[in-house]
Enzyme design. Sequence first.
Site, PDB file in Angstrom:
ATOM      1  NE  ARG A 264      -0.468  -1.795   0.499  1.00 49.33           N
ATOM      2  CZ  ARG A 264      -0.083  -0.648  -0.464  1.00 49.33           C
ATOM      3  NH1 ARG A 264      -0.423   0.554  -0.118  1.00 49.33           N
ATOM      4  NH2 ARG A 264       0.298  -1.009  -1.552  1.00 49.33           N
TER       5      ARG A 264
ATOM      6  CG  HIS B 141       3.369  -5.755  -8.258  1.00 50.05           C
ATOM      7  ND1 HIS B 141       3.731  -4.826  -9.004  1.00 50.05           N
ATOM      8  CD2 HIS B 141       2.414  -5.441  -7.472  1.00 50.05           C
ATOM      9  CE1 HIS B 141       3.020  -3.694  -8.326  1.00 50.05           C
ATOM     10  NE2 HIS B 141       2.232  -4.140  -7.546  1.00 50.05           N
TER      11      HIS B 141
END
Length: 238
Positions: free
Chosen positions: A127, A187
């Site tokens: 990730r 984001h």
Amino acid sequence: MTVLRILHLYPAELGINGDAGNVLALAERARWRGVEVDVVTHAPGAELPASADIVHIGSGPLSAQRAVHDDVLRIAPRLRQWRDAGVPFVAIAGGWQLLGTQLETPDGEVLAGAAVFPSRAALGGKRHVGEIVVRLADGTTIAGFENHSARTVLDGAEPLGRVVRGTGNDGSVEGVVVGSSIGTHLHGPLLPMNPVLADRLLSAALRGELPPVPQTERVDRYATNARRAIADRLGVSL
């Protein structure tokens, strides 16, 4: 246009990183300029509205992507028609992956996408989590937060920008641009942090330049300070 219609796809399933803030930013920045706004949400199995002026889809994990995948394919022809007609899309991370041409899962399964964007994503075991700074082609710098395991390939499309710090698509470039539509891993949420992108989407939807108003000037100063704080933490300049 008498009412600006913003279509928010799958807010219950895809919206784990504050992505609903993008829709709020678009709606408020339009209203501050005297534009009436109608926000319409879409859930799996529901009928799409007859028209849309901006389409937003947020992010979510693979389980959420699977939950909406069949519906994405069902509505894909209409989404592509809107794209071809110049309707701007803003697609965030997992939602962008579903609107690409394909998504490969960590176990090798390949999920077909809606083909709104010419991009392919493969989910991996690592990730990429952290703040990110990206420089657009016109020199504008945007910032946000990425949280994904995807490596994304663009098939003939232009990236949103080049990575200054962070990972993005592949460590070099970030996002995708197709006409007035964008896909990105950022984001934060993206548009309150980077109002220049919000106003570009609104300008495309409203077919005209947007004048600054006192409300936007005030919140844009806050956004500038937020981006500067990220850049300072990453040791880069805006």
